[in-house]
Design a protein around this motif. Structure first.
Motif, PDB file in Angstrom:
ATOM      1  N   GLN A   1      34.164  16.889  27.822  1.00 35.81           N
ATOM      2  CA  GLN A   1      34.720  18.005  27.021  1.00 35.81           C
ATOM      3  C   GLN A   1      34.637  17.731  25.530  1.00 35.81           C
ATOM      4  OE1 GLN A   1      38.742  17.994  28.566  1.00 35.81           O
ATOM      5  NE2 GLN A   1      37.847  17.601  30.579  1.00 35.81           N
ATOM      6  N   LEU A   2      34.039  16.615  25.145  1.00 37.33           N
ATOM      7  CA  LEU A   2      34.123  16.202  23.737  1.00 37.33           C
ATOM      8  C   LEU A   2      32.752  15.948  23.126  1.00 37.33           C
ATOM      9  CD1 LEU A   2      37.153  13.806  24.291  1.00 37.33           C
ATOM     10  CD2 LEU A   2      37.215  15.948  23.000  1.00 37.33           C
ATOM     11  N   GLU A   3      31.749  16.625  23.619  1.00 40.75           N
ATOM     12  CA  GLU A   3      30.397  16.397  23.130  1.00 40.75           C
ATOM     13  C   GLU A   3      30.322  16.588  21.614  1.00 40.75           C
ATOM     14  OE1 GLU A   3      27.289  18.604  25.134  1.00 40.75           O
ATOM     15  OE2 GLU A   3      25.779  17.736  23.801  1.00 40.75           O
ATOM     16  N   GLY A   4      29.675  15.646  20.974  1.00 40.47           N
ATOM     17  CA  GLY A   4      29.487  15.733  19.522  1.00 40.47           C
ATOM     18  C   GLY A   4      30.662  15.203  18.727  1.00 40.47           C
ATOM     19  N   GLN A   5      31.745  14.882  19.399  1.00 42.46           N
ATOM     20  CA  GLN A   5      32.935  14.445  18.665  1.00 42.46           C
ATOM     21  C   GLN A   5      33.069  12.919  18.639  1.00 42.46           C
ATOM     22  OE1 GLN A   5      36.613  16.554  19.446  1.00 42.46           O
ATOM     23  NE2 GLN A   5      35.480  18.281  20.304  1.00 42.46           N
ATOM     24  N   MET A   6      33.803  12.476  17.634  1.00 44.18           N
ATOM     25  CA  MET A   6      34.134  11.056  17.521  1.00 44.18           C
ATOM     26  C   MET A   6      35.295  10.759  18.453  1.00 44.18           C
ATOM     27  SD  MET A   6      33.842   8.117  15.816  1.00 44.18           S
ATOM     28  CE  MET A   6      33.096   8.408  14.202  1.00 44.18           C
ATOM     29  N   VAL A   7      35.178   9.716  19.258  1.00 43.25           N
ATOM     30  CA  VAL A   7      36.262   9.350  20.175  1.00 43.25           C
ATOM     31  C   VAL A   7      36.597   7.862  20.056  1.00 43.25           C
ATOM     32  CG1 VAL A   7      35.731  11.135  21.898  1.00 43.25           C
ATOM     33  CG2 VAL A   7      34.646   8.869  22.073  1.00 43.25           C
ATOM     34  N   LYS A   8      37.788   7.541  20.482  1.00 42.55           N
ATOM     35  CA  LYS A   8      38.194   6.138  20.597  1.00 42.55           C
ATOM     36  C   LYS A   8      38.401   5.831  22.077  1.00 42.55           C
ATOM     37  CE  LYS A   8      42.490   4.514  19.588  1.00 42.55           C
ATOM     38  NZ  LYS A   8      43.606   4.196  18.663  1.00 42.55           N
TER      39      LYS A   8
ATOM     40  N   ILE B   1      36.344   0.980  21.382  1.00 43.21           N
ATOM     41  CA  ILE B   1      35.074   1.473  20.868  1.00 43.21           C
ATOM     42  C   ILE B   1      35.284   2.805  20.172  1.00 43.21           C
ATOM     43  CG2 ILE B   1      32.869   2.497  21.631  1.00 43.21           C
ATOM     44  CD1 ILE B   1      32.647   0.217  23.667  1.00 43.21           C
ATOM     45  N   LEU B   2      34.731   2.910  18.952  1.00 41.48           N
ATOM     46  CA  LEU B   2      34.684   4.190  18.254  1.00 41.48           C
ATOM     47  C   LEU B   2      33.253   4.679  18.304  1.00 41.48           C
ATOM     48  CD1 LEU B   2      36.760   3.692  14.978  1.00 41.48           C
ATOM     49  CD2 LEU B   2      37.326   5.117  16.954  1.00 41.48           C
ATOM     50  N   GLY B   3      33.058   5.923  18.647  1.00 44.66           N
ATOM     51  CA  GLY B   3      31.691   6.416  18.698  1.00 44.66           C
ATOM     52  C   GLY B   3      31.655   7.908  18.945  1.00 44.66           C
ATOM     53  N   THR B   4      30.445   8.419  19.017  1.00 45.28           N
ATOM     54  CA  THR B   4      30.231   9.859  19.158  1.00 45.28           C
ATOM     55  C   THR B   4      29.687  10.159  20.553  1.00 45.28           C
ATOM     56  OG1 THR B   4      29.619   9.814  16.829  1.00 45.28           O
ATOM     57  CG2 THR B   4      29.151  11.841  18.029  1.00 45.28           C
ATOM     58  N   VAL B   5      30.211  11.222  21.144  1.00 44.84           N
ATOM     59  CA  VAL B   5      29.809  11.596  22.504  1.00 44.84           C
ATOM     60  C   VAL B   5      28.516  12.407  22.462  1.00 44.84           C
ATOM     61  CG1 VAL B   5      30.534  12.767  24.616  1.00 44.84           C
ATOM     62  CG2 VAL B   5      32.256  11.707  23.116  1.00 44.84           C
ATOM     63  N   LYS B   6      27.526  11.964  23.232  1.00 45.48           N
ATOM     64  CA  LYS B   6      26.254  12.688  23.330  1.00 45.48           C
ATOM     65  C   LYS B   6      25.951  12.955  24.807  1.00 45.48           C
ATOM     66  CE  LYS B   6      25.196  12.163  18.951  1.00 45.48           C
ATOM     67  NZ  LYS B   6      25.062  13.251  17.977  1.00 45.48           N
ATOM     68  N   ALA B   7      25.362  14.122  25.072  1.00 45.62           N
ATOM     69  CA  ALA B   7      24.891  14.371  26.438  1.00 45.62           C
ATOM     70  C   ALA B   7      23.726  13.424  26.717  1.00 45.62           C
ATOM     71  CB  ALA B   7      24.448  15.825  26.576  1.00 45.62           C
ATOM     72  N   HIS B   8      23.683  12.896  27.926  1.00 44.97           N
ATOM     73  CA  HIS B   8      22.625  11.957  28.288  1.00 44.97           C
ATOM     74  C   HIS B   8      22.551  11.951  29.819  1.00 44.97           C
ATOM     75  CE1 HIS B   8      20.099   8.623  28.896  1.00 44.97           C
ATOM     76  NE2 HIS B   8      20.441   7.892  27.850  1.00 44.97           N
ATOM     77  N   LYS B   9      21.487  12.586  30.316  1.00 45.11           N
ATOM     78  CA  LYS B   9      21.406  12.831  31.762  1.00 45.11           C
ATOM     79  C   LYS B   9      21.526  11.581  32.614  1.00 45.11           C
ATOM     80  CE  LYS B   9      19.048  17.247  31.932  1.00 45.11           C
ATOM     81  NZ  LYS B   9      17.753  17.908  31.952  1.00 45.11           N
ATOM     82  N   LYS B  10      20.950  10.476  32.122  1.00 46.78           N
ATOM     83  CA  LYS B  10      20.893   9.276  32.968  1.00 46.78           C
ATOM     84  C   LYS B  10      22.197   8.455  32.944  1.00 46.78           C
ATOM     85  CE  LYS B  10      15.888   8.669  32.974  1.00 46.78           C
ATOM     86  NZ  LYS B  10      14.768   7.864  32.464  1.00 46.78           N
TER      87      LYS B  10
ATOM     88  N   GLN C   1      27.684   6.929  21.515  1.00 47.20           N
ATOM     89  CA  GLN C   1      26.907   6.179  20.527  1.00 47.20           C
ATOM     90  C   GLN C   1      27.889   5.444  19.631  1.00 47.20           C
ATOM     91  OE1 GLN C   1      24.093   9.141  18.994  1.00 47.20           O
ATOM     92  NE2 GLN C   1      22.699   8.469  20.629  1.00 47.20           N
ATOM     93  N   VAL C   2      27.831   4.142  19.734  1.00 44.91           N
ATOM     94  CA  VAL C   2      28.889   3.305  19.169  1.00 44.91           C
ATOM     95  C   VAL C   2      28.774   3.191  17.651  1.00 44.91           C
ATOM     96  CG1 VAL C   2      29.942   1.009  19.184  1.00 44.91           C
ATOM     97  CG2 VAL C   2      28.964   1.956  21.302  1.00 44.91           C
ATOM     98  N   GLU C   3      29.862   3.470  17.001  1.00 43.05           N
ATOM     99  CA  GLU C   3      29.943   3.233  15.564  1.00 43.05           C
ATOM    100  C   GLU C   3      30.540   1.849  15.308  1.00 43.05           C
ATOM    101  OE1 GLU C   3      32.185   5.695  12.089  1.00 43.05           O
ATOM    102  OE2 GLU C   3      30.498   6.584  13.194  1.00 43.05           O
ATOM    103  N   SER C   4      31.587   1.520  16.031  1.00 39.42           N
ATOM    104  CA  SER C   4      32.155   0.177  15.896  1.00 39.42           C
ATOM    105  C   SER C   4      32.801  -0.230  17.200  1.00 39.42           C
ATOM    106  CB  SER C   4      33.184   0.130  14.767  1.00 39.42           C
ATOM    107  OG  SER C   4      34.307   0.914  15.110  1.00 39.42           O
ATOM    108  N   MET C   5      32.828  -1.527  17.434  1.00 39.57           N
ATOM    109  CA  MET C   5      33.479  -2.049  18.631  1.00 39.57           C
ATOM    110  C   MET C   5      34.372  -3.210  18.219  1.00 39.57           C
ATOM    111  SD  MET C   5      31.896  -3.467  22.234  1.00 39.57           S
ATOM    112  CE  MET C   5      31.160  -4.972  21.598  1.00 39.57           C
TER     113      MET C   5
END
Lengths: 444, 444
Positions: free
Chosen positions: A24-31, A75-84, A92-96
């Motif tokens: 539900q959070l595609e494109g958003q920054m999440v923790k 992990i801080l990062g952005t949610v991307k759709a990725h079929k596999k 996509q990790v910005e920082s860990m």
């Protein structure tokens, strides 16, 4: 008084996201927070599969220094759709940030564990093997069953009770008890809350308890535990054992419905199916059940009860003929039931000296419940104690309350681990308990 | 195939009515079931006060043969308004059936029992004294607290667990343990699920357990039990112990609200009031708390903790100044906390060797909770085990899991009976347990 020239924090105060919600959070920054379930370093790019209590998330980044598996990370990062990726999304990790580093490699590779691979090793390292997806699924399902038990029984006017596990005598007569020194007195661990839940019928009429019980059985089988969680019910003002069976049917219907809502993923993971509970679970008397398995399957049943093979065959019959995973076996002979079981009535209304109002519930080939109507009349109880060659004096702590107008009552008990194991197709009941105790296992 | 010429049954199949619902059924025929709480024969007219799990109902009839008190009966009759009857209604009896007759007079007159009258007798005859309105009210309130615990924690993403009560070593270091022979090995009854709930944070992140725990304390006080029901919580991925205190505050708010809905009558019966839980429960460090009771009340506090008098005075202070029945005492010194308690940080960010992130919650003059942040770092845990002069080898069953990335975590435990007793103004915690175990009491 914030100072606008202060450097911004690299980890902004972001609420935690659970992996199940990533879609539900595609494109958003999440923790995300969780454990390093798996990791892979391809040089320019690193993968971390993060595990939290709701599932897995594939996270990908570069220049990440990967801690050992099972380390706790944020992990801080952005949610991307990725079929596999599992679930169809990756982060996509910005920082860990490593919250707590594992200091050595886990003795078990959590993502690669399978049921029944080195079962003793799985139990020896239970404190990490429980982190496996299949292992924890079993315990989550059990937690849901227990919560359904609370919820359903309260909706039916039951009160929860807590009764002693340190007792001065055994409720079932004295065999298989763990002994304990209680300030110099001989005491035992309770095999069942039988006596106490009956007493409490005199107080709250309808009571239940969820608590451990103890059986000092020496033999090791795939269906017994020395300590298990017993779901106990006792209800007063019943007509007969039918009322008890109806209540249990209602509970099972409710619980299976709840599992469908909250644990579909766990059943899928374990390749198990949630049974349908018929509005009226088939019933057969023990005598007819013994005859049926002999006539239909040619199996000669030993003893006075059903043996494990007979239980399996009887369940096969009802699955084939009525599509039911459950069957009540009723009218147990006195010789196969404890002394407190109420006698059945004969056609002329008199009591039958040989048959009782005790029943078992079989599910997918195994007994998961014993229940029945209990004796509430003091004189009848005394006769039964004599007939079982028990000591009236020793039983007086139990029998005394029946002088004070105990109403007709009955109940049942379900072993939570056995029900969980059969639901999920787990071959050994020990894997349906977090830290099982058996003949050879007192740790961890 | 009903035969219209068959005689009608004298007891028509009428659903049972509970006494609390009589007010909605004026003029109607009802069927009551319950116990003969009291009875009176005035010759031409007989009174029976019937007790069921929801309350009392005055029933009046003629030519009734009155069974002994505590007998179970079923009464058919018509509901009439009657100002002097309890609840404002009485039932004019058409027929009364004795379901189960008491065969001797109860050793205690149930309607006349008072708190603290012959306390040992009340416990000796617990199987009937629990039928008293005040006695059962205490256990009902406790059942509601426990159910609120389940409901609230599940709403916060917690999973229920069941951990072993037969253990190979004590979680708190080894004192006050009941010993057990486990198939020839020395075993103990668990003092607390501490280790196991911490392990389970690695599995479900947020866990709770409701189960009995055991303390082999020799001394008999009004605030200790040898077996009690512990409400245990442990949560991972916390910042510090504030997260734990906030969760506990949330639970208490929720529970007190629920009690207001479901147990108003029980609180009224016992002359007790349901406390308001402030949105932020006052907090004071242990050091400041000790200073406060000395400065304000002139009480010199012994030991390293608060003594019972200091707990009472501190609560008095917060009741007077902030109107709060609750206060968190924080930052306990290391010497007053178990080895697994996390050290507090100093202003420069380094760990404080003397203070911990452990807290207590006091309520109406007594500690009802211990909690805090736990050590999650393996090296720090090893140092603490050494500092407490404990044996690393003996603790390895506990410490091993901390090699595998345990996240920052903390939790608390509430003694259900102590909370119930303080809520209801019950002077001795034994009366908040159905069948208490103490130094001299192993029965009933």
């Amino acid at each position: 008084m914030t100072n606008p020239t202060e450097p911004t924090q690299t980890q902004p105060k972001l609420a935690r996201t659970l992996t199940r919600d990533l879609g539900q959070l595609e494109g958003q920054m999440v923790k995300l927070q969780g454990f390093v379930h798996a990791r892979r370093d391809l040089g320019g790019v690193q993968f971390v599969v993060l595990r939290d209590k709701t599932g897995l998330a594939q996270c990908v980044g570069s220049h990440l220094s990967l801690p050992l598996p099972e380390s706790s990370v944020e992990i801080l990062g952005t949610v991307k759709a990725h079929k596999k990726a599992p679930g169809g999304y990756e982060v996509q990790v910005e920082s860990m940030k490593v919250l707590s580093a594992a200091t050595q490699a886990s003795p078990l590779e959590i993502p690669k564990m399978e049921w029944n691979v080195n079962p003793e090793t799985m139990l020896d390292y239970r404190y990490v093997s429980l982190r496996g997806l299949r292992e924890r699924a079993a315990l989550k399902v059990q937690g849901e069953i227990v919560y359904a038990f609370h919820t359903y029984l309260r909706s039916q006017g039951f009160t929860e009770i807590s009764t002693p596990k340190i007792v001065s005598a055994g409720a079932e007569g004295g065999a298989n008890l763990f002994k304990l020194d209680y300030f110099g007195e001989q005491a035992y661990l309770a095999q069942s809350p039988q006596l106490y839940k009956q007493i409490m019928v005199g107080v709250f009429e309808r009571v239940y308890e969820v608590a451990p019980v103890y059986r000092a059985e020496e033999h090791a089988t795939s269906r017994h535990l020395n300590e298990y969680l017993s779901l106990d019910v006792e209800m007063g003002f019943i007509d007969d054992e039918d009322d008890v069976m109806e209540l249990e049917t209602g509970f099972l219907s409710f619980a299976m419905e709840r599992l469908g809502e909250s644990c579909a993923a766990e059943f899928e993971l374990l390749g198990a199916s949630i049974p349908k509970v018929p509005q009226r679970i088939p019933r057969i008397t023990l005598m007819d059940a013994r005859a049926l398995v002999t006539e239909k399957f040619g199996h000669q049943v030993g003893g006075k009860d059903l043996d494990p093979e007979a239980e399996r065959l009887l369940c096969q019959h009802y699955a084939e003929t009525e599509g039911s995973d459950f069957v009540f076996v009723t009218k147990y002979p006195r010789a196969a039931r404890p002394f407190y079981t109420h006698a059945d009535h004969q056609e002329d209304g008199s009591l039958n000296p040989d048959l009782t109002r005790g029943f078992d519930l079989l599910f997918r080939g195994i007994e998961i419940t014993s229940g029945g109507q209990r004796i509430h009349d003091h004189a009848m109880l005394m006769e039964s104690i004599d007939a079982y060659k028990m000591n009236r004096e020793a039983m007086s702590g139990y029998s005394e309350v029946f002088k004070y107008g105990m109403p007709p009552h009955g109940g049942f008990a379900i072993g939570a681990e056995r029900l969980t194991a059969k639901l999920l197709g787990i071959a050994n009941v020990r894997y349906a308990r977090a830290f099982p105790r058996d003949r050879n296992r007192l740790t961890p």
